[in-house]
Design a protein around this motif. Structure first.
Motif, PDB file in Angstrom:
ATOM      1  N   GLU A 165       9.693   5.087  -4.727  1.00 24.68           N
ATOM      2  CA  GLU A 165      10.492   4.954  -3.506  1.00 24.68           C
ATOM      3  C   GLU A 165      10.294   6.170  -2.597  1.00 24.68           C
ATOM      4  O   GLU A 165      10.235   6.038  -1.364  1.00 24.68           O
ATOM      5  N   SER A 166      10.180   7.348  -3.197  1.00 25.21           N
ATOM      6  CA  SER A 166       9.945   8.568  -2.405  1.00 25.21           C
ATOM      7  C   SER A 166       8.604   8.493  -1.687  1.00 25.21           C
ATOM      8  O   SER A 166       8.495   8.887  -0.516  1.00 25.21           O
ATOM      9  N   LEU A 167       7.588   7.976  -2.371  1.00 21.78           N
ATOM     10  CA  LEU A 167       6.274   7.844  -1.751  1.00 21.78           C
ATOM     11  C   LEU A 167       6.319   6.843  -0.603  1.00 21.78           C
ATOM     12  O   LEU A 167       5.779   7.099   0.482  1.00 21.78           O
ATOM     13  N   ARG A 168       6.991   5.727  -0.835  1.00 20.81           N
ATOM     14  CA  ARG A 168       7.095   4.722   0.239  1.00 20.81           C
ATOM     15  C   ARG A 168       7.820   5.309   1.450  1.00 20.81           C
ATOM     16  O   ARG A 168       7.383   5.120   2.591  1.00 20.81           O
ATOM     17  N   HIS A 169       8.905   6.023   1.207  1.00 20.53           N
ATOM     18  CA  HIS A 169       9.677   6.623   2.290  1.00 20.53           C
ATOM     19  C   HIS A 169       8.824   7.650   3.048  1.00 20.53           C
ATOM     20  O   HIS A 169       8.857   7.709   4.279  1.00 20.53           O
ATOM     21  N   LEU A 170       8.047   8.441   2.321  1.00 19.51           N
ATOM     22  CA  LEU A 170       7.180   9.442   2.940  1.00 19.51           C
ATOM     23  C   LEU A 170       6.212   8.787   3.919  1.00 19.51           C
ATOM     24  O   LEU A 170       6.016   9.276   5.044  1.00 19.51           O
ATOM     25  N   LEU A 171       5.610   7.678   3.511  1.00 20.36           N
ATOM     26  CA  LEU A 171       4.651   6.997   4.369  1.00 20.36           C
ATOM     27  C   LEU A 171       5.329   6.250   5.506  1.00 20.36           C
ATOM     28  O   LEU A 171       4.821   6.222   6.631  1.00 20.36           O
ATOM     29  N   GLU A 172       6.480   5.650   5.236  1.00 17.48           N
ATOM     30  CA  GLU A 172       7.209   4.930   6.286  1.00 17.48           C
ATOM     31  C   GLU A 172       7.649   5.858   7.403  1.00 17.48           C
ATOM     32  O   GLU A 172       7.652   5.472   8.579  1.00 17.48           O
ATOM     33  N   ASP A 178      -0.065   1.357  10.546  1.00 12.75           N
ATOM     34  CA  ASP A 178       0.041   0.619   9.289  1.00 12.75           C
ATOM     35  C   ASP A 178      -1.257   0.727   8.491  1.00 12.75           C
ATOM     36  O   ASP A 178      -1.244   0.887   7.272  1.00 12.75           O
ATOM     37  N   GLU A 179      -2.389   0.639   9.190  1.00 10.54           N
ATOM     38  CA  GLU A 179      -3.685   0.700   8.516  1.00 10.54           C
ATOM     39  C   GLU A 179      -3.867   2.039   7.805  1.00 10.54           C
ATOM     40  O   GLU A 179      -4.364   2.094   6.670  1.00 10.54           O
ATOM     41  N   GLU A 180      -3.449   3.126   8.451  1.00 14.48           N
ATOM     42  CA  GLU A 180      -3.588   4.452   7.851  1.00 14.48           C
ATOM     43  C   GLU A 180      -2.627   4.632   6.684  1.00 14.48           C
ATOM     44  O   GLU A 180      -2.968   5.265   5.675  1.00 14.48           O
ATOM     45  N   ARG A 181      -1.416   4.073   6.794  1.00 10.38           N
ATOM     46  CA  ARG A 181      -0.460   4.132   5.679  1.00 10.38           C
ATOM     47  C   ARG A 181      -1.009   3.380   4.469  1.00 10.38           C
ATOM     48  O   ARG A 181      -0.911   3.853   3.330  1.00 10.38           O
ATOM     49  N   VAL A 182      -1.568   2.206   4.723  1.00  7.74           N
ATOM     50  CA  VAL A 182      -2.138   1.405   3.640  1.00  7.74           C
ATOM     51  C   VAL A 182      -3.283   2.164   2.974  1.00  7.74           C
ATOM     52  O   VAL A 182      -3.421   2.165   1.745  1.00  7.74           O
ATOM     53  N   SER A 183      -4.097   2.841   3.783  1.00 14.59           N
ATOM     54  CA  SER A 183      -5.218   3.613   3.244  1.00 14.59           C
ATOM     55  C   SER A 183      -4.727   4.702   2.299  1.00 14.59           C
ATOM     56  O   SER A 183      -5.280   4.894   1.208  1.00 14.59           O
ATOM     57  N   LEU A 184      -3.667   5.417   2.692  1.00  8.59           N
ATOM     58  CA  LEU A 184      -3.118   6.473   1.837  1.00  8.59           C
ATOM     59  C   LEU A 184      -2.478   5.890   0.576  1.00  8.59           C
ATOM     60  O   LEU A 184      -2.562   6.478  -0.500  1.00  8.59           O
ATOM     61  N   TYR A 209      -7.429  -6.987   1.021  1.00  8.13           N
ATOM     62  CA  TYR A 209      -8.185  -6.224   2.016  1.00  8.13           C
ATOM     63  C   TYR A 209      -8.057  -6.773   3.429  1.00  8.13           C
ATOM     64  O   TYR A 209      -8.288  -6.062   4.402  1.00  8.13           O
ATOM     65  N   ASP A 210      -7.749  -8.050   3.560  1.00  9.74           N
ATOM     66  CA  ASP A 210      -7.646  -8.629   4.896  1.00  9.74           C
ATOM     67  C   ASP A 210      -6.273  -8.397   5.523  1.00  9.74           C
ATOM     68  O   ASP A 210      -6.009  -8.840   6.624  1.00  9.74           O
ATOM     69  N   SER A 211      -5.391  -7.691   4.816  1.00 13.50           N
ATOM     70  CA  SER A 211      -4.051  -7.438   5.331  1.00 13.50           C
ATOM     71  C   SER A 211      -3.931  -5.993   5.790  1.00 13.50           C
ATOM     72  O   SER A 211      -4.380  -5.074   5.125  1.00 13.50           O
ATOM     73  N   LYS A 212      -3.297  -5.803   6.953  1.00 13.57           N
ATOM     74  CA  LYS A 212      -3.061  -4.456   7.469  1.00 13.57           C
ATOM     75  C   LYS A 212      -1.570  -4.143   7.496  1.00 13.57           C
ATOM     76  O   LYS A 212      -1.151  -3.151   8.069  1.00 13.57           O
ATOM     77  N   SER A 213      -0.776  -4.984   6.878  1.00  8.58           N
ATOM     78  CA  SER A 213       0.668  -4.777   6.867  1.00  8.58           C
ATOM     79  C   SER A 213       1.052  -3.793   5.770  1.00  8.58           C
ATOM     80  O   SER A 213       0.769  -4.031   4.588  1.00  8.58           O
ATOM     81  N   PHE A 214       1.688  -2.702   6.148  1.00  3.78           N
ATOM     82  CA  PHE A 214       2.131  -1.726   5.156  1.00  3.78           C
ATOM     83  C   PHE A 214       3.206  -2.324   4.257  1.00  3.78           C
ATOM     84  O   PHE A 214       3.266  -2.040   3.058  1.00  3.78           O
ATOM     85  N   GLU A 215       4.045  -3.174   4.819  1.00  2.00           N
ATOM     86  CA  GLU A 215       5.119  -3.803   4.034  1.00  2.00           C
ATOM     87  C   GLU A 215       4.536  -4.623   2.887  1.00  2.00           C
ATOM     88  O   GLU A 215       5.004  -4.542   1.748  1.00  2.00           O
ATOM     89  N   GLU A 216       3.488  -5.397   3.178  1.00  2.00           N
ATOM     90  CA  GLU A 216       2.838  -6.196   2.131  1.00  2.00           C
ATOM     91  C   GLU A 216       2.187  -5.290   1.088  1.00  2.00           C
ATOM     92  O   GLU A 216       2.278  -5.533  -0.119  1.00  2.00           O
ATOM     93  N   ALA A 217       1.507  -4.254   1.580  1.00  2.00           N
ATOM     94  CA  ALA A 217       0.823  -3.334   0.667  1.00  2.00           C
ATOM     95  C   ALA A 217       1.816  -2.615  -0.233  1.00  2.00           C
ATOM     96  O   ALA A 217       1.569  -2.437  -1.429  1.00  2.00           O
ATOM     97  N   ALA A 218       2.953  -2.204   0.322  1.00  2.00           N
ATOM     98  CA  ALA A 218       3.975  -1.512  -0.464  1.00  2.00           C
ATOM     99  C   ALA A 218       4.551  -2.433  -1.531  1.00  2.00           C
ATOM    100  O   ALA A 218       4.821  -2.006  -2.662  1.00  2.00           O
ATOM    101  N   ALA A 219       4.722  -3.704  -1.176  1.00  2.00           N
ATOM    102  CA  ALA A 219       5.233  -4.676  -2.151  1.00  2.00           C
ATOM    103  C   ALA A 219       4.219  -4.884  -3.276  1.00  2.00           C
ATOM    104  O   ALA A 219       4.584  -4.953  -4.462  1.00  2.00           O
ATOM    105  N   SER A 220       2.927  -4.964  -2.907  1.00  2.00           N
ATOM    106  CA  SER A 220       1.867  -5.107  -3.921  1.00  2.00           C
ATOM    107  C   SER A 220       1.816  -3.877  -4.827  1.00  2.00           C
ATOM    108  O   SER A 220       1.623  -3.985  -6.036  1.00  2.00           O
TER     109      SER A 220
END
Length: 348
Positions: A165-172, A178-184, A209-220
């Motif tokens: 949760e701390s990592l997600r909050h840091l990126l949010e 969103d693309e850069e957050r997903v990359s990190l 890989y076809d998704s640029k949504s940070f929300e989806e990536a965080a859930a995954s």
């Protein structure tokens, strides 16, 4: 940071006008060179590494189109603005196909020059800010991945959830796209996998890989951590070896006891120290002392970051009544003294 501009035109008065317009428009503009043809411009561009090239199309030796072609063929992504007369529209269209950023019509008007260059400068500033922001996040993201890997390895579900949760909050909270957050986040997953791989054969995280949504990536990412934790517990068969979980629970509850010996931990469990040592090493990769120290240090970091306790009081709360010993142990484990660690956390 200065914005470096290279001017390319065989007309001396044209370059002189550009210098006057640009240097008076923004103190961050720096004219790093003036060339009279494309060949000279290529040499200057390699030497000065400008952020922007303003070039005429019609020039001797090497014209503007060939200059642009040579730059792009070499892999240069420098911003290019062309100077184009009314009779050179066809050439201007061809230049735009080479990835030119914009054009300025001749005879030049001061307003158009300043507007075109200001737009490129603003994009440069924003891009540079994003790069700096991302670079500043690499260290804390790597540290978070390290902590998540540690919590996974010792199967501490509560600690794992907190660190994730701390990592997600840091990126949010970052100013990244969103693309850069997903990359990190993907980098963090790779680091966690690398940490676990020598000790545990975990499944790789499958990122869409076809998704640029940070929300989806965080859930995954959260699902992957949950699945990995379950996998670790199943492979260790921890449910049937509850003695280890009981011992770990006991350590987690009594870590503040400075006299917490292995005998105290084992007395209600009825197993020998030797047998327990091998089981604990198998389950956590740590000896009893190493694991107890890890637990104490994690709690110490939490108190240093989120409480007003004095550093010696933090040591006492974490099983170290002798402050010099606490400081020495903390620095050996974390790399900083308790005071330095608190100061670093307050500056973030």
């Amino acid at each position: 940071m200065m914005y470096k501009i290279l001017l390319v035109d065989d007309e001396a008065m044209s370059k002189k006008s550009l210098v006057k317009i640009l240097t008076s428009a923004n103190s961050s503009y720096l004219i790093v060179g003036e060339a009279s043809d494309g060949a000279e411009a290529l040499r200057l561009a390699e030497k000065e590494q400008p952020h922007l090239i303003i070039t005429d199309i019609s020039m001797p030796v090497m014209d503007g189109l060939e200059l642009i072609h040579q730059l792009r063929s070499s892999g240069s992504r420098v911003d290019i603005v062309i100077l184009s007369g009314y009779g050179e529209f066809e050439y201007a269209q061809q230049a735009l196909r080479y990835g030119v950023a914009d054009y300025i019509l001749k005879p030049m008007r001061q307003e158009q020059v300043t507007q075109v260059v200001e737009q490129r400068y603003e994009r440069f500033v924003k891009s540079n800010h994003r790069v700096e922001t991302k670079n500043r996040l690499i260290a804390p993201v790597s540290a978070a991945a390290e902590r998540i890997g540690s919590e996974l390895w010792i199967a501490n579900e509560a600690g794992l959830g907190k660190e994730a949760e701390s990592l997600r909050h840091l990126l949010e909270e970052s100013e990244l796209s969103d693309e850069e957050r997903v990359s990190l986040l993907r980098d963090a997953a790779s680091l966690i996998g690398s940490k676990l791989k020598p000790q545990h054969d975990t499944a790789a995280w499958s990122y869409p890989y076809d998704s640029k949504s940070f929300e989806e990536a965080a859930a995954s990412f959260a699902s992957w951590l949950e699945d990995t934790l379950k996998d670790i517990l199943e492979k260790r068969n921890w449910g049937k070896r509850s003695v280890i979980q009981q011992a770990i629970d006991y350590i987690q509850e009594h870590f503040s006891d400075s006299e917490l010996s292995l005998e105290k931990v084992l007395s209600p469990l009825g197993i020998s120290p030797t047998h327990f040592y091998h089981m604990l090493m198998e389950e956590t990769g740590m000896s009893y002392i190493a694991y107890l120290t890890h637990v104490r240090m994690e709690h110490a970091k939490e108190l240093l970051e989120h409480s007003e306790l004095k550093t010696y009081e933090v040591g006492q709360r974490c099983g170290y009544p002798d402050y010099p010993h606490f400081t020495k142990r903390f620095k050996r484990q974390i790399g900083l003294t308790p005071t330095e660690y608190r100061k670093n956390m307050q500056q973030k």
